[in-house]
Write a protein that holds these residues in place. Structure first.
Motif, PDB file in Angstrom:
ATOM      1  N   THR A 103       0.830  -1.208   0.000  1.00  0.00           N
ATOM      2  CA  THR A 103       0.000   0.000   0.000  1.00  0.00           C
ATOM      3  C   THR A 103       0.866   1.261   0.000  1.00  0.00           C
ATOM      4  O   THR A 103       2.056   1.220   0.301  1.00  0.00           O
ATOM      5  CB  THR A 103      -0.944   0.059   1.231  1.00  0.00           C
ATOM      6  OG1 THR A 103      -0.204   0.510   2.360  1.00  0.00           O
ATOM      7  CG2 THR A 103      -1.580  -1.279   1.540  1.00  0.00           C
ATOM      8  N   ILE A 104       0.207   2.380  -0.329  1.00  0.00           N
ATOM      9  CA  ILE A 104       0.867   3.692  -0.304  1.00  0.00           C
ATOM     10  C   ILE A 104       0.041   4.595   0.593  1.00  0.00           C
ATOM     11  O   ILE A 104      -1.197   4.569   0.542  1.00  0.00           O
ATOM     12  CB  ILE A 104       0.914   4.315  -1.718  1.00  0.00           C
ATOM     13  CG1 ILE A 104       1.742   3.438  -2.653  1.00  0.00           C
ATOM     14  CG2 ILE A 104       1.486   5.734  -1.667  1.00  0.00           C
ATOM     15  CD1 ILE A 104       1.730   3.903  -4.096  1.00  0.00           C
ATOM     16  N   VAL A 128       4.405   2.097   1.712  1.00  0.00           N
ATOM     17  CA  VAL A 128       5.272   3.246   1.432  1.00  0.00           C
ATOM     18  C   VAL A 128       4.545   4.448   2.026  1.00  0.00           C
ATOM     19  O   VAL A 128       3.482   4.845   1.556  1.00  0.00           O
ATOM     20  CB  VAL A 128       5.503   3.430  -0.083  1.00  0.00           C
ATOM     21  CG1 VAL A 128       6.293   4.704  -0.339  1.00  0.00           C
ATOM     22  CG2 VAL A 128       6.229   2.224  -0.657  1.00  0.00           C
ATOM     23  N   LEU A 164       6.357  10.166  -5.297  1.00  0.00           N
ATOM     24  CA  LEU A 164       5.536   9.258  -6.113  1.00  0.00           C
ATOM     25  C   LEU A 164       6.151   9.115  -7.510  1.00  0.00           C
ATOM     26  O   LEU A 164       6.146   8.029  -8.095  1.00  0.00           O
ATOM     27  CB  LEU A 164       4.093   9.778  -6.201  1.00  0.00           C
ATOM     28  CG  LEU A 164       3.281   9.709  -4.897  1.00  0.00           C
ATOM     29  CD1 LEU A 164       1.919  10.383  -5.064  1.00  0.00           C
ATOM     30  CD2 LEU A 164       3.081   8.264  -4.433  1.00  0.00           C
ATOM     31  N   LEU A 167       8.911   6.730  -7.222  1.00  0.00           N
ATOM     32  CA  LEU A 167       8.376   5.363  -7.098  1.00  0.00           C
ATOM     33  C   LEU A 167       8.034   4.809  -8.477  1.00  0.00           C
ATOM     34  O   LEU A 167       8.342   3.667  -8.805  1.00  0.00           O
ATOM     35  CB  LEU A 167       7.084   5.382  -6.271  1.00  0.00           C
ATOM     36  CG  LEU A 167       7.108   5.070  -4.782  1.00  0.00           C
ATOM     37  CD1 LEU A 167       5.683   4.970  -4.268  1.00  0.00           C
ATOM     38  CD2 LEU A 167       7.863   3.777  -4.483  1.00  0.00           C
ATOM     39  N   ASN A 173       7.309  -1.011 -10.199  1.00  0.00           N
ATOM     40  CA  ASN A 173       6.331  -0.417  -9.283  1.00  0.00           C
ATOM     41  C   ASN A 173       4.981  -0.098  -9.937  1.00  0.00           C
ATOM     42  O   ASN A 173       3.988   0.071  -9.237  1.00  0.00           O
ATOM     43  CB  ASN A 173       6.891   0.859  -8.649  1.00  0.00           C
ATOM     44  CG  ASN A 173       7.721   0.537  -7.416  1.00  0.00           C
ATOM     45  OD1 ASN A 173       7.632  -0.572  -6.887  1.00  0.00           O
ATOM     46  ND2 ASN A 173       8.526   1.483  -6.972  1.00  0.00           N
ATOM     47  N   PHE A 177       0.842  -1.796  -6.425  1.00  0.00           N
ATOM     48  CA  PHE A 177       0.194  -1.551  -5.134  1.00  0.00           C
ATOM     49  C   PHE A 177      -1.299  -1.902  -5.169  1.00  0.00           C
ATOM     50  O   PHE A 177      -1.980  -1.692  -6.163  1.00  0.00           O
ATOM     51  CB  PHE A 177       0.399  -0.089  -4.723  1.00  0.00           C
ATOM     52  CG  PHE A 177       1.856   0.225  -4.521  1.00  0.00           C
ATOM     53  CD1 PHE A 177       2.446   0.027  -3.289  1.00  0.00           C
ATOM     54  CD2 PHE A 177       2.647   0.662  -5.586  1.00  0.00           C
ATOM     55  CE1 PHE A 177       3.803   0.275  -3.101  1.00  0.00           C
ATOM     56  CE2 PHE A 177       3.998   0.917  -5.408  1.00  0.00           C
ATOM     57  CZ  PHE A 177       4.578   0.721  -4.160  1.00  0.00           C
ATOM     58  N   ALA A 180      -4.134   2.651  -1.901  1.00  0.00           N
ATOM     59  CA  ALA A 180      -3.475   3.921  -1.555  1.00  0.00           C
ATOM     60  C   ALA A 180      -4.438   4.754  -0.725  1.00  0.00           C
ATOM     61  O   ALA A 180      -5.641   4.806  -1.010  1.00  0.00           O
ATOM     62  CB  ALA A 180      -3.085   4.679  -2.816  1.00  0.00           C
ATOM     63  N   LEU A 196      -1.137   7.887  -8.758  1.00  0.00           N
ATOM     64  CA  LEU A 196      -1.577   6.661  -8.071  1.00  0.00           C
ATOM     65  C   LEU A 196      -2.309   5.716  -9.018  1.00  0.00           C
ATOM     66  O   LEU A 196      -2.244   4.496  -8.860  1.00  0.00           O
ATOM     67  CB  LEU A 196      -2.460   7.023  -6.870  1.00  0.00           C
ATOM     68  CG  LEU A 196      -1.678   7.701  -5.732  1.00  0.00           C
ATOM     69  CD1 LEU A 196      -2.623   8.265  -4.678  1.00  0.00           C
ATOM     70  CD2 LEU A 196      -0.696   6.718  -5.085  1.00  0.00           C
TER      71      LEU A 196
END
Ligand code: SAM
Length: 371
Positions: A103-104, A128, A164, A167, A173, A177, A180, A196
């Motif tokens: 997760t972010i 993160v 971000l 990332l 990446n 994920f 978020a 995202l």
């Protein structure tokens, strides 16, 4: 059975006459004209639902470490920024139901939502967690460690947008994920969303906090809101705003976001020149290198007889030092000091104003417009 009062008459909400829920009940909206401005959220709180729900569903099941962190956070002067426990409960349930692992988190503060997430994801899961401040996170970190989940938290300090981007630039990446949670500077939510959408996998979830903004998003355009509440949340002002509300003076503030020169130019360009000579007083305490440019604009916005006040006009006394006599000064201080020295010289020679330089604080210069 729940009931509401309308002009003395008590109406049953769930009765054969009405199948409406309490929230949708016209009775609630008829109670007072003022209520028309209030969101359903506020109505709920006003009726004590929050306490009812917290006591029944939330506190009895709250994780002991989350409770400890909540109590620490509540004592902080900015404690209102922490995610409330009922939101943590919802987050936890959602993360477990969807089986989130990576997760972010954008906006960590003391870590209430980070700890919630860390407790909900599996032992090899990772968060993160991004925040401009490490100081807040350090308050919560001992509790996160005590809860045995600190190894799941990859804290990254700095503004979230470039973090971000980094990332995204890291191999593997994109789409990695599951979830978020965004709870930082609201003005950037749109930008975070774009990044995202690439970081979170198809089928993953993006959650944004504060998307009702006290219910104001549902209010009519002419509702009595500050400019700030109407348009966005601006981080620094956001910190002070609750105190403006508490003091009952928030309605007097028309917050405008943006570089001051642009904002002043916009005021000057308004139809009918309605802002020209319209302000009795101006206080300037922003980017010092632009003070001389602010001055030219303010001389048109403030009428003859009005005052323009500049802060930091001694710059720690450095304005009195010739630059060659200040070898220890940083490049930054040297630049600001030169800009202030330039302002002071111009004000001293400016016949459009009467001036008075005070040595209080870091130096305050008062100008009274005379022509
Ligand atoms: C409302 S708090 C977060 C609360 C947290 N989610 C919780 O559950 O307690 C907002 C946080 O966002 C951080 N923040 C504000 N602007 C930011 C930015 N541009 N990048 C990263 N963090 C930011 C602030 O330092 C603050 O800690």
């Amino acid at each position: 059975m729940a009931a509401a009062t309308t002009g003395g008459e008590v109406k049953a909400i769930h009765s054969s006459e009405s199948t409406k829920t309490l929230l949708k009940s016209e009775a609630l909206y008829e109670m007072s004209e003022d209520l028309m401005f209030l969101s359903e959220l506020v109505i709920l709180i006003g009726l004590g639902f929050d306490q009812y729900m917290l006591n029944l569903m939330v506190y009895p099941r709250e994780n002991e470490h989350l409770r400890e962190l909540r109590l620490i956070t509540e004592k902080h002067s900015l404690g209102f920024m922490g995610s409330p426990p009922e939101e943590a409960q919802m987050l936890s349930l959602l993360l477990k139901v969807m089986g989130a692992k990576n997760t972010i988190e954008v906006g960590v503060f003391t870590g209430c939502s980070v700890l919630t997430t860390a407790l909900a994801i599996p032992d090899d899961g990772k968060i993160v967690a991004i925040d401009v401040s490490r100081e807040f996170f350090d308050l919560g970190l001992p509790v996160i460690q005590k809860a045995g989940v600190a190894h799941k938290v990859d804290f990254r300090q700095g503004p979230a947008l470039p973090i971000l981007s980094n990332l995204l630039a890291e191999e593997g990446n994109e789409g990695k994920f599951d979830f978020a949670f965004v709870d930082a500077d609201k003005g950037n939510y749109g930008n975070y969303h774009e990044q995202l959408l690439r970081l979170v996998r198809v089928g993953g979830v993006l959650a944004y906090d504060n998307t009702l903004w006290g219910g104001s998003v549902a209010m009519p355009d002419d509702a009595p809101l500050t400019e700030h509440d109407r348009e966005y949340c601006y981080e620094y002002f956001e910190l002070g705003l609750p105190f403006f509300h508490k003091a009952g003076v928030a309605h007097k503030v028309a917050f405008r976001r943006g570089p001051a020169l642009e904002q002043l130019d916009e005021l000057l360009a308004a139809d009918d020149e309605r802002h020209v000579d319209a302000f009795d007083f101006a206080f300037v305490d922003a980017d010092k290198t632009n003070y001389v440019r602010h001055h030219e604009r303010l001389l048109r916005l403030v009428p003859v007889g009005g005052a323009i006040v500049y802060d930091n006009t001694l710059w720690d006394g450095t304005v009195a030092l010739p630059p060659e006599d200040a070898p220890g000064l940083s490049e930054y201080d040297r630049m600001i000091s030169a800009a202030i020295r330039d302002l002071n010289a111009r004000l001293a020679a400016d016949e459009r104003v009467e001036v008075c330089q005070l040595t209080v604080g870091d130096g305050v210069t008062i100008c009274r417009r005379v022509v």
